[in-house]
Enzyme design. Structure first.
Site, PDB file in Angstrom:
ATOM      1  N   GLU A   1       2.718   5.195  -3.848  1.00  0.00           N
ATOM      2  CA  GLU A   1       2.441   5.933  -5.021  1.00  0.00           C
ATOM      3  C   GLU A   1       3.733   7.062  -5.239  1.00  0.00           C
ATOM      4  O   GLU A   1       4.239   7.498  -6.338  1.00  0.00           O
ATOM      5  CB  GLU A   1       1.254   7.392  -4.792  1.00  0.00           C
ATOM      6  CG  GLU A   1      -0.009   6.651  -4.947  1.00  0.00           C
ATOM      7  CD  GLU A   1      -0.303   5.794  -3.842  1.00  0.00           C
ATOM      8  OE1 GLU A   1      -1.008   4.640  -3.880  1.00  0.00           O
ATOM      9  OE2 GLU A   1       0.189   5.827  -2.540  1.00  0.00           O
TER      10      GLU A   1
ATOM     11  N   ASP B   1       1.047  -1.131   0.203  1.00  0.00           N
ATOM     12  CA  ASP B   1       0.089   0.038  -0.031  1.00  0.00           C
ATOM     13  C   ASP B   1       0.967   1.254   0.093  1.00  0.00           C
ATOM     14  O   ASP B   1       2.292   1.149   0.198  1.00  0.00           O
ATOM     15  CB  ASP B   1      -0.983  -0.077   1.447  1.00  0.00           C
ATOM     16  CG  ASP B   1      -2.016   0.861   1.311  1.00  0.00           C
ATOM     17  OD1 ASP B   1      -2.357   1.598   0.116  1.00  0.00           O
ATOM     18  OD2 ASP B   1      -2.900   0.603   2.151  1.00  0.00           O
TER      19      ASP B   1
ATOM     20  N   ASP C   1      -9.130   3.907  -1.979  1.00  0.00           N
ATOM     21  CA  ASP C   1     -10.170   4.393  -0.675  1.00  0.00           C
ATOM     22  C   ASP C   1     -11.433   4.854  -1.091  1.00  0.00           C
ATOM     23  O   ASP C   1     -11.742   5.909  -1.239  1.00  0.00           O
ATOM     24  CB  ASP C   1      -9.213   5.255   0.142  1.00  0.00           C
ATOM     25  CG  ASP C   1      -8.073   4.754   0.764  1.00  0.00           C
ATOM     26  OD1 ASP C   1      -7.989   3.440   0.908  1.00  0.00           O
ATOM     27  OD2 ASP C   1      -7.176   5.489   1.111  1.00  0.00           O
TER      28      ASP C   1
END
Length: 969
Positions: free
Chosen positions: A533, A530, A606
């Site tokens: 980015e 996770d 999300d």
């Protein structure tokens, strides 16, 4: 220091989506400059001309005649030289590269190295022919012509004399060359075109008021949100326009929360005011209808029309904005504005959707064939807080007879967010916990994020720091310090090759070489990457500063969108090689880039527990698949919020028909495991999860097909019926692989029935009731029941669906279960289908250790119906295609340990829908077997109602063998 939960939640709350946290094009200097160029060109209309041209005398055709290079000059800066290179590949694709020559600095040109699986093979079938005005070549296999016009530079791909892709047709190509900050800006007088009229040219971007009446967009320094990007290299953006004449539909460019058929961002009545942004970002609670950047970036588009599909892959790793316009109903124009890098564009000529999928897959790789368990149901939330909690969740699923395969752990397992370390108070026995879960054939997934807590007592950080493997700040020395879940954090630089072996060593379970490794783990544990980015809570736009330095001296701005893929790649390699021989990994990633499909699964991030987010998740997953990322899904239930029972039930029906099927929820949400619901919701959800399990053979076969061809697992309407314009914008219904299953999940409250579009004059059968719905040659909508306990699921006539119907706790316990074949006859009383099986874990399938069958039902005139099973290996000439390129010989006589292991697996039921008349006898090898027949409507007639059903019970045939069942009349 331990970060209190309140601060964690405060940090999370600070990330709640606010548009002012993220740039618009107007707030991005290079995007504003690029859009201003487009506006000026449009205002100048017919007098606008690109300043870039090819020096015809410089053209150098390679000895193989498959490529050429040439010098490109700009009338704006005659002293700046560029080199153009064009290559023709043996699969019909073309590649166009342009870069500065002997520039003040080197532009980043390594994006393709990370995205491509290999350098494409050059064609030996074409040759370039040059005239004074152009150079062109025609592919004799496809008839596609590729033409490069010299002055102005214009590049076009044509088919049958009609242009289908044009680069720089609107003259928006502009590569900002490197310069000194105080370099003077030359005055550029107007030039005349061939007709003697004054020709408008693009003025130098550093000249005051060249494009604007007001202030110039920032070029050497730019501030946003209280932070400053110093842009030490100055302006270096790349702008180019790509048009698709005759193609009015555009797909791709994930990841965005929008329709599959991309709405316009410019031109008359544009849907969005900003271009689509490709810049991997952590966008908390993103909007359900937006052009804003999200977690992944794939600079790939497909343009579609009734006559062909074409594609363009722009291999660029920096922040990119893409404007989309439809100047006419049957044409599309795009404008790509990137912050840095070179032009490296691949033209994918199609001409069918499947051709474009395969052409892109040959470039960037096919999707990995996943572990079998990964296609089953995953249960996750932030957070399962202890090993006791884990065991209780598993026990409750079993108590209520709800299957699941994977239980997930979020960040709470790691004390102070030190990944690879277990909180001894809450998880005192991790290995025993893993083994308790594995005892029922299940796996666990544990989160490992890319940020490392800056604490010298944390062995992972200490080792990375000592080895110099961490991302550096703008100064190029020391370690970048940002803020994430652990507080002060550092990030491993996965562009540094030394980081890969080091990262792989962390995942070793056994051995002791003095270095830290994850001893408290097992091979039944898999990984969730996770925040890659990367997410940086105190960084600009909640990510890493663009001035940070990676291996090789490259700025983060050059490689931002590639970064997350390399983290997933390193993790996948680590999981794969923790055993000898290697096993297939499962690694979920939030960030992605071209090539990520080779590594594992992604999800849509999300999302919210709302009907709008449920609905938009479907086109998002379809768009991901179009761009290669076919192993994707949205969090069932929504990450945020507390969906009511009806909404949650519909979420499960959506999730059960997505490639990646995971329930997930935020720490602040109420527990919503399916066993906690009241009736009838609990039973409905149990049934839909069981339905997913019964269809796992279909899903696994579809993934096998994707892993070979690159054709996505979920197939939008336009890919199955590419000549039917009524389906080009449909993104609420889709097919699963080549199985013939057509699904349209319900994504709104209070629905009792829904319409499904049928594009052909064939019968479709309700999966649950065998009711026939009849399509028309011109296409028609049919109304199907869709109450809360009904999933709108049809079987296309002409399909054979293999299922496993025994309810089990997990998919591993189904490995020796018998099969049911559902045979849905078409109007000619024919049907076919495929089944692919292997051990679901290893790479032994590459050596031919697998079962691959083709089922056929065929009836001729007044003869019998013959139902047969054949070895697909034999039908493929004894070849097992791997990775879409290589072949491994195998067949019925070759060693096949897997086939031997499942030798006893049988077919226990055969259901035939739509026979015209009642059989008189059913036999196998001349011996009559048991059967029963229910009267109803025939596939070949026009009557409505439930289809005739022939049930053949236990025909005594094995799934691994060739056999034939004969139905006489």
């Amino acid at each position: 220091m331990w970060l209190p939960l309140a601060l964690v939640l405060l940090a999370a709350d600070a990330l709640a989506v606010k548009r002012h946290d993220f740039k618009t094009c107007e707030q991005s200097g290079f995007c504003k400059r690029g859009r201003a160029l487009a506006a000026r060109a449009k205002a100048a209309s017919s007098t606008w001309k690109s300043p870039y041209s090819v020096d015809a005398s410089s053209v150098a055709i390679s000895a193989q005649k498959s490529s050429f290079t040439a010098s490109v000059v700009s009338s704006l800066y005659p002293e700046i030289k560029f080199e153009l290179e064009v290559r023709a590949h043996d699969d019909g694709t073309f590649r166009v590269r342009m870069d500065e020559v002997d520039g003040l600095r080197k532009r980043y040109d390594e994006t393709a190295k990370w995205a491509l699986i290999r350098e494409p093979t050059l064609s030996d079938a074409i040759s370039w022919k040059q005239t004074k005005k152009e150079i062109k070549a025609t592919n004799p296999k496809s008839g596609v012509e590729f033409r490069v016009q010299f002055a102005p530079l214009r590049i076009a791909l044509s088919r049958n004399g009609k242009e289908e892709v044009v680069l720089n047709g609107n003259g928006l190509l502009h590569m900002e060359h490197f310069r000194l900050k105080d370099e003077p800006s030359p005055e550029q007088p107007p030039v005349e075109n061939q007709e003697g009229e004054e020709q408008v040219v693009m003025e130098p971007p550093v000249k005051p008021n060249a494009w604007f009446e007001g202030d110039q967009p920032p070029q050497w320094e730019e501030s946003f949100g209280g932070q400053t990007d110093t842009k030490p290299k100055g302006p270096e953006s790349l702008s180019l326009d790509i048009s698709f004449p005759g193609h009015g539909h555009l797909y791709g460019l994930p990841e965005h929360a929008t329709r599959m058929d991309l709405p316009t961002t410019t031109g008359e009545n544009a849907k969005y005011k900003d271009p689509y942004r490709l810049y991997n970002l952590d966008v908390f609670e993103y909007e359900a209808d937006s052009e804003m950047a999200l977690y992944g970036a794939v600079p790939l588009v497909h343009a579609h029309s009734t006559h062909s599909t074409v594609g363009v892959f722009n291999a660029i790793g920096s922040e990119t904005w893409v404007d989309v316009d439809h100047p006419t109903s049957d044409s599309t124009e795009t404008h790509w504005i990137s912050e840095s890098g070179i032009m490296d564009v691949f033209f994918l000529p199609g001409p069918t959707p499947d051709d474009v999928f395969m052409q892109y897959a040959r470039l960037t790789g096919t999707p990995a064939l996943p572990r079998h368990f990964a296609l089953a149901y995953h249960q996750c939330r932030w957070n399962y807080i202890s090993s006791t909690d884990v065991r209780e969740v598993q026990a409750r699923f079993d108590q209520d007879d709800i299957p699941f395969d994977v239980l997930w752990l979020d960040i709470a397992y790691a004390p102070n967010h030190k990944y690879f370390i277990w909180d001894e108070k809450t998880f005192p026995d991790p290995v025993d916990m893993f083994n308790d879960v594995a005892a029922f054939g299940r796996k666990m997934v544990v989160i490992i994020d890319p940020h490392l807590k800056k604490d010298t007592t944390y062995p992972v950080y200490k080792s990375a720091s000592e080895k110099g493997l961490l991302v550096k700040p703008a100064s190029g020395s020391g370690e970048y310090d940002g803020w994430c879940w652990p507080g002060s954090s550092a990030w491993v630089d996965y562009f540094n090759p030394a980081s890969w072996d080091w990262w792989q060593g962390l995942f070793k379970i056994e051995g002791n070489n003095g270095d830290f490794h994850w001893r408290q783990s097992t091979t039944d544990v898999f990984i969730w990457n996770d925040m890659n980015e990367p997410s940086v809570f105190n960084g600009p736009e909640i990510t890493m500063p663009k001035t940070n330095i990676h291996h090789g001296g490259w700025e983060h701005r050059d490689v931002h969108n590639i970064n997350g893929m390399l983290f997933q790649n390193a993790t996948a390699q680590a999981v794969m090689h923790r055993t000898d021989p290697p096993q297939r990994p499962f690694v979920l990633s939030r960030a992605f880039f071209p090539g990520s499909q080779r590594l594992g699964a992604i999800w849509t991030g999300d999302n919210l527990g709302t009907w709008e987010h449920m609905a938009i998740g479907i086109p998002m997953v379809l768009s991901n698949g179009i761009a290669g990322m076919t192993f994707s899904g949205a969090d069932v239930g929504g990450f945020f919020g507390n969906p009511d029972p009806e909404m949650l039930t519909r979420w499960y029906q959506v999730g059960a028909f997505a490639p990646f099927f995971r329930a997930h929820a935020h720490i602040d949400t109420k527990r919503r495991e399916p066993y906690l619901l009241d009736e009838p919701f609990k039973s409905i959800i149990r049934d839909v999860i069981r339905l997913r399990y019964s269809l796992l053979p279909v899903w696994y076969t579809a993934f096998r097909q994707a892993s070979v061809s690159g054709i996505p697992v979920l197939r939008p309407q336009y890919t199955v019926f590419p000549h039917d314009p009524k389906g080009f914008s449909l993104d609420e219904q889709y097919y699963i692989g080549s199985s013939g299953l057509l699904v349209k999940p319900v994504t709104a409250p209070g629905i009792a029935e829904t319409e499904i579009y049928l594009a052909e004059a064939q019968p479709y059968y309700n999966y649950f009731t065998a009711k026939i719905y009849r399509g028309k040659r011109s296409g028609t909508n049919v109304t199907v029941p869709a109450t809360l306990y009904q999933v709108p699921l049809l079987i296309r006539g002409g399909s054979i669906i293999p299922t496993r119907e025994r309810p089990r706790r997990s998919s591993a316990l189904m490995a020796r279960d018998p099969f049911t074949l559902r045979i849905a006859l078409d109007a000619s009383e024919q049907a076919e289908g495929e089944l692919y099986l292997d051990d679901g874990n290893s790479y032994e399938y590459e050596k031919g250790h697998l079962v691959w069958r083709k089922f056929t039902a065929s009836k001729v005139a007044k003869g019998p119906l013959k139902i047969t099973s054949e070895d697909m290996a034999a039908l493929q000439g004894g070849k097992n295609v791997v990775d879409g390129v290589d072949v491994v010989p195998f067949g019925s006589q070759a060693p096949n340990a897997f086939r031997d292991a499942v030798q006893g697996v049988r077919v226990e039921n055969v259901l035939v829908y739509g026979l015209k008349s009642r059989p008189t006898k059913v036999s196998v090898g001349g011996a009559e077997i048991e059967w029963e027949f229910t009267e109803g409507a025939a596939a070949k007639s026009s009557s409505e109602g439930t289809a005739t059903i022939l049930r053949i019970r236990d025909p005594a045939v094995k799934i691994v063998n060739d056999w034939s069942i004969e139905v006489a009349f």
